[in-house]
Structures are given as C-alpha cells and as structure tokens.
Design a protein around this motif. Structure first.
Motif, PDB file in Angstrom:
ATOM      1  N   ILE A  88       0.843  -1.209   0.000  1.00 19.01           N
ATOM      2  CA  ILE A  88       0.000   0.000   0.000  1.00 19.01           C
ATOM      3  C   ILE A  88       0.880   1.261   0.000  1.00 19.01           C
ATOM      4  O   ILE A  88       0.636   2.202  -0.752  1.00 19.01           O
ATOM      5  CB  ILE A  88      -0.973  -0.014   1.201  1.00 19.01           C
ATOM      6  N   ASN A  89       1.956   1.248   0.817  1.00 19.05           N
ATOM      7  CA  ASN A  89       2.849   2.418   0.838  1.00 19.05           C
ATOM      8  C   ASN A  89       3.459   2.649  -0.543  1.00 19.05           C
ATOM      9  O   ASN A  89       3.570   3.789  -1.002  1.00 19.05           O
ATOM     10  CB  ASN A  89       3.965   2.243   1.873  1.00 19.05           C
ATOM     11  N   LEU A  90       3.872   1.563  -1.218  1.00 20.01           N
ATOM     12  CA  LEU A  90       4.499   1.724  -2.544  1.00 20.01           C
ATOM     13  C   LEU A  90       3.477   2.210  -3.572  1.00 20.01           C
ATOM     14  O   LEU A  90       3.772   3.068  -4.403  1.00 20.01           O
ATOM     15  CB  LEU A  90       5.136   0.407  -3.013  1.00 20.01           C
ATOM     16  N   LEU A  91       2.259   1.648  -3.490  1.00 23.09           N
ATOM     17  CA  LEU A  91       1.207   2.072  -4.441  1.00 23.09           C
ATOM     18  C   LEU A  91       0.833   3.530  -4.192  1.00 23.09           C
ATOM     19  O   LEU A  91       0.682   4.323  -5.132  1.00 23.09           O
ATOM     20  CB  LEU A  91      -0.031   1.184  -4.279  1.00 23.09           C
ATOM     21  N   GLU A  92       0.717   3.884  -2.925  1.00 21.91           N
ATOM     22  CA  GLU A  92       0.339   5.265  -2.599  1.00 21.91           C
ATOM     23  C   GLU A  92       1.411   6.235  -3.109  1.00 21.91           C
ATOM     24  O   GLU A  92       1.104   7.272  -3.702  1.00 21.91           O
ATOM     25  CB  GLU A  92       0.167   5.396  -1.079  1.00 21.91           C
ATOM     26  N   ASN A  93       2.691   5.875  -2.910  1.00 22.97           N
ATOM     27  CA  ASN A  93       3.776   6.730  -3.413  1.00 22.97           C
ATOM     28  C   ASN A  93       3.741   6.830  -4.930  1.00 22.97           C
ATOM     29  O   ASN A  93       3.920   7.901  -5.498  1.00 22.97           O
ATOM     30  CB  ASN A  93       5.139   6.186  -2.997  1.00 22.97           C
ATOM     31  N   ALA A  94       3.530   5.665  -5.585  1.00 20.88           N
ATOM     32  CA  ALA A  94       3.520   5.659  -7.056  1.00 20.88           C
ATOM     33  C   ALA A  94       2.454   6.635  -7.554  1.00 20.88           C
ATOM     34  O   ALA A  94       2.677   7.387  -8.510  1.00 20.88           O
ATOM     35  CB  ALA A  94       3.253   4.250  -7.569  1.00 20.88           C
ATOM     36  N   ALA A  95       1.301   6.649  -6.883  1.00 18.83           N
ATOM     37  CA  ALA A  95       0.217   7.542  -7.306  1.00 18.83           C
ATOM     38  C   ALA A  95       0.538   8.989  -6.948  1.00 18.83           C
ATOM     39  O   ALA A  95       0.324   9.902  -7.746  1.00 18.83           O
ATOM     40  CB  ALA A  95      -1.082   7.112  -6.631  1.00 18.83           C
ATOM     41  N   LYS A  96       1.109   9.170  -5.749  1.00 19.36           N
ATOM     42  CA  LYS A  96       1.343  10.517  -5.238  1.00 19.36           C
ATOM     43  C   LYS A  96       2.406  11.271  -6.040  1.00 19.36           C
ATOM     44  O   LYS A  96       2.304  12.463  -6.259  1.00 19.36           O
ATOM     45  CB  LYS A  96       1.780  10.374  -3.775  1.00 19.36           C
ATOM     46  N   TYR A  97       3.457  10.530  -6.472  1.00 20.12           N
ATOM     47  CA  TYR A  97       4.581  11.206  -7.120  1.00 20.12           C
ATOM     48  C   TYR A  97       4.497  11.173  -8.647  1.00 20.12           C
ATOM     49  O   TYR A  97       5.451  11.531  -9.315  1.00 20.12           O
ATOM     50  CB  TYR A  97       5.914  10.615  -6.632  1.00 20.12           C
ATOM     51  N   SER A  98       3.383  10.703  -9.229  1.00 19.86           N
ATOM     52  CA  SER A  98       3.282  10.752 -10.692  1.00 19.86           C
ATOM     53  C   SER A  98       1.972  11.428 -11.074  1.00 19.86           C
ATOM     54  O   SER A  98       1.075  11.581 -10.250  1.00 19.86           O
ATOM     55  CB  SER A  98       3.409   9.349 -11.294  1.00 19.86           C
ATOM     56  N   LYS A  99       1.886  11.822 -12.333  1.00 17.97           N
ATOM     57  CA  LYS A  99       0.734  12.629 -12.775  1.00 17.97           C
ATOM     58  C   LYS A  99      -0.533  11.782 -12.836  1.00 17.97           C
ATOM     59  O   LYS A  99      -0.477  10.605 -13.215  1.00 17.97           O
ATOM     60  CB  LYS A  99       1.022  13.207 -14.160  1.00 17.97           C
ATOM     61  N   PRO A 100      -1.701  12.374 -12.521  1.00 19.11           N
ATOM     62  CA  PRO A 100      -2.960  11.627 -12.608  1.00 19.11           C
ATOM     63  C   PRO A 100      -3.129  11.063 -14.018  1.00 19.11           C
ATOM     64  O   PRO A 100      -2.712  11.683 -14.993  1.00 19.11           O
ATOM     65  CB  PRO A 100      -4.034  12.690 -12.346  1.00 19.11           C
ATOM     66  N   GLY A 101      -3.694   9.876 -14.108  1.00 16.10           N
ATOM     67  CA  GLY A 101      -3.951   9.284 -15.423  1.00 16.10           C
ATOM     68  C   GLY A 101      -2.821   8.388 -15.905  1.00 16.10           C
ATOM     69  O   GLY A 101      -3.005   7.578 -16.816  1.00 16.10           O
TER      70      GLY A 101
END
Ligand code: ADP
Length: 399
Positions: A278-291
């Motif tokens: 979950i931490n890795l997925l959350e970071n992946a989403a947080k630090y890259s552009k939506p979409g």
C-alpha cells in the motif's frame, strides 16, 4: 598530507602545539599526524579556500575513504549532501566559510553525512576557526563526532512534533470542517454535497489511520522485537488485496497487474506486507501525474518472490536512492520534476524496509525503462516443510 599539516600547525596561530623537533628520530610531521590520529573525533583541517589540508584516521573511517582521496579536495567534495534529521539538505561549506569570516565557532548537528556506502549515523559537527580572517593562513577545523542518544532523541522528538503539527492537523481540520457543516441545523444540504462531506471525512480518516500505523510501526522497530504472524498466501491474492486497500489513494491512475496466478505461495505476515504494498502504491500515485499507469508485478527467483511497483513519475536520482528508506527522509522539492513536493512524512519507505528485512528480504529502487521509478522487494516462498501448516507466529528482529 604531512607537509600540509606542518604548515597549518607551525604558524603558531592554530591549536597550541608544543615544539616537537626535540624528539630525536621523529619528524614534526609524524608527531602532528599521530596527535591528530589519537583524537577520537573525526578531524578535518581546512584552509581559507575550504580545501582540505589534513585529516585524521577517525574521519577516514567515518567516511569510508582513504586520506589521499580527501586531502587537497574542496570541502564540498568531501562532506557531500549532508542533511539534518528532517531530511533537509544542510550546507556545511556555508557554515565553515562563515566560521572563518566571523571568527566564531559553530555547532551543527545532528546531521547525516554522505559516505560511499550510504550515510553515516547522525553526527554533530563543531567548526573552530584559526588565524586572522583576512590573513592567508586563516582556516578552520571541523570536529565530527557521533551524536549522543540524548541529542538524537531530542531531535527525533522535534521531528515528530512538527510531523504531528503538519501532517495530523490537516486531516483533522478536514474532518472537523465537514462534520461541522453536516451538523449545521440551519442548512439543508443536497445529497451530492452530503456525499462530498462524507467522502472528505472518509479520506481524512484513512490518512490519519495510515499515519498512526506508520508511527506505531516505527516505534515498534525502535523497540527491536516485532512478532510476525506468518501465513501462506498466493502472491496474486496479496496484490489484489493491496490494490483494494490502496484504492482510495489511487485516484485516476490506471493499475496494471502482472502477477501470474501460478507463482508459489509466500509465507509472510499478511497485514504487514500489505502495508508495504500500500505504501508503494500510494507513493507511485502521489509522485506521478494523474492518469498515468502503475504496474504491479511479481516473479519467482529461487527461494523468494520478487514483487515490483512501477510508476511513470519523476523517478529517484542516484543521490537519494539509498537514503529514501531512512525514517523521515524526503527528497526536497528542488529535486522533484515540477518543484512541488506532495505532503508526506518520510516514514512509508522506512516502514517498508523494516517489514521486508524482518521477513529476511530486501527492498530497493531502480529507474524504470519507460521513465519513472520501479520499487522491488522480496519475500520468502513457502519452504516445503512449512507448506503443510498454513499458520504460525514467530518473533523476529526488525532492522
Ligand atoms: P513520504 O512519501 O511520506 O514523503 P516515503 O518514506 O514513502 O515518505 O518516501 C520517502 C521519499 O522518497 C519521498 O518523500 C519522495 O521524495 C521519495 N519517493 C518515494 N516514492 C517515490 C516515487 N514513487 N517516485 C518518486 N519519489 C518517490
């Protein structure tokens, strides 16, 4: 190096050193070096241009470098990428220059210093000037020593207080604001607005709960022993549960799963490994552009399954790749692609590393071929004698 040492100490304005030439068979330079080497603190002598003129044995051991790779180098090459315990960069060169110009000692720390194999333990640095500021023989000496547990504890307390004030207050304010609006007797909210408030409360509560989980895990790690409740599970089941739980954070990202169903079962503490995912997925989403896409993969490599989470964000430069797994370390906004840093605590990857290592695995990050970062971590495959029983509980030492 010895010649430099002699010239620094020999001018009489530096640290008081008695004449040494009286001792037969031992040169003054060797005496001076022996004297420096006998000091348990790391010592670096610098001239006015902040070029290293001499170092002692302790500082070489601390930085993992030989004297010849330090002497005659600018200070900025020797003590690089220092940061304080909040993870913010700290320019020791600036303080050394000020110390010479102002003829005043400076106490810095606790700071992490960069060494070849990562970073040092937190260190305190005292800068002591010598010589007249305008004269050619001015300079300064840096004394570097391990931070005491009290100093580290005090700094950690400050860091946690600032974390509580920033990171915990924001979701609390969102909850309070939304609940206050819903409770207002004089306003009739339509269904859509009510839903909006409830979703805000839901998101803020998730945020608070994940922060509290991270803080508890960090505090458990500092205590040493953490019980692992080991169970057998298929990697694809783990991944689909992780994605489900992370879904509130994934926004408009497209998640691609590349986890074969026929991979062997792993033997893990499911809830803790889910935290890693979950931490890795959350970071992946947080630090890259939506979409943009996030890809979760898994392959078997002998006794371990290697899981991966890939994103299309800015990636992580070499300089930070090791440190991001330290508690409270965050890459500064200057180093992020658009200069804006999403909010965070710097705890997620520290927890991920502790959990992975408690399972005997490891975690690391690489550049993704398509740009972005790809995080890998390994977890153990069920060994044949464990396959029969699916439940077990052990106490393991965390990192
Ligand atoms: P947080 O995200 O709360 O700051 P983490 O420990 O999860 O804390 O991450 C530490 C730092 O590593 C982040 O502040 C960020 O600078 C960097 N980082 C983590 N994941 C990524 C990623 N997928 N892409 C780019 N940078 C990342």
């Amino acid at each position: 190096m010895a010649a430099n040492l002699s010239s620094i100490a020999g001018r009489g304005r530096g640290p008081a050193i008695a004449p040494l030439s009286a001792v037969p068979g031992i040169t003054e330079q060797r005496w001076l070096q022996a004297l420096l080497d006998s000091i348990p603190d790391g010592v670096i002598y610098l001239d006015k241009q902040l070029t290293v003129r001499a170092v002692n044995r302790s500082v070489c051991a601390l930085l993992g470098r030989l004297p010849r790779s330090l002497v005659a180098r600018p200070l900025g090459d020797v003590i690089i990428a220092t940061r304080d315990l909040d993870g913010q960069p700290y320019d020791v060169t600036l303080y050394a220059a000020r110390s010479i110009a102002e003829q005043a000692s400076k106490d810095l720390g606790p700071l992490w210093l960069k060494k070849r194999s990562g970073t040092t333990e937190p260190q305190s640095i005292t800068i002591v000037p010598y010589g007249k500021p305008r004269s050619d023989d001015a300079g300064c000496a840096l004394f570097i020593r391990n931070t005491t547990p009290e100093e580290s504890a005090e700094k950690l307390r400050d860091t946690i207080l600032s974390l509580v004030s920033h990171e915990l207050r924001t979701p609390l304010l969102h909850i309070k604001g939304s609940v206050g609006s819903l409770l207002a007797r004089d306003v009739e909210w339509d269904e859509e607005t009510r839903l909006y408030f409830l979703e805000t409360i839901d998101r803020a509560t998730d945020r608070l709960s994940s922060l509290v989980d991270d803080l508890l895990s960090i505090s458990a790690m500092r205590g040493g022993q953490v019980p692992l409740n080991l169970e057998n599970i298929k990697p694809h089941e783990l991944v689909s549960e992780g994605i489900d739980e992370a879904s509130p954070f994934l926004g408009e990202h497209k998640v691609v799963v590349n986890v074969p169903r026929n991979l062997p079962k792993v033997r893990v503490d499911i809830s803790r490994v889910l935290t890693v995912l979950i931490n890795l997925l959350e970071n992946a989403a947080k630090y890259s552009k939506p979409g943009t896409s996030i890809e979760v993969g898994a392959t078997v490599a002998g006794p371990v399954v290697q899981m991966s989470v890939r994103d299309e964000g800015p990636g992580i430069s070499d300089e930070h790749r090791h440190d991001i797994f330290d508690p409270f370390y965050r890459v500064g906004p200057r180093d992020l692609a658009d200069g804006v840093r999403p909010s965070g605590t710097g705890l997620g990857l520290a927890v991920a590393r502790a959990v992975t290592e408690a399972h005997g695995g490891r975690i690391w990050v690489e550049d993704a071929e398509s740009g972005g970062a790809v995080f890998f971590f390994t977890i153990p495959v069920v060994s044949s004698n464990k396959a029969a029983s699916s439940n077990g509980s052990v106490g393991r030492k965390w990192a």
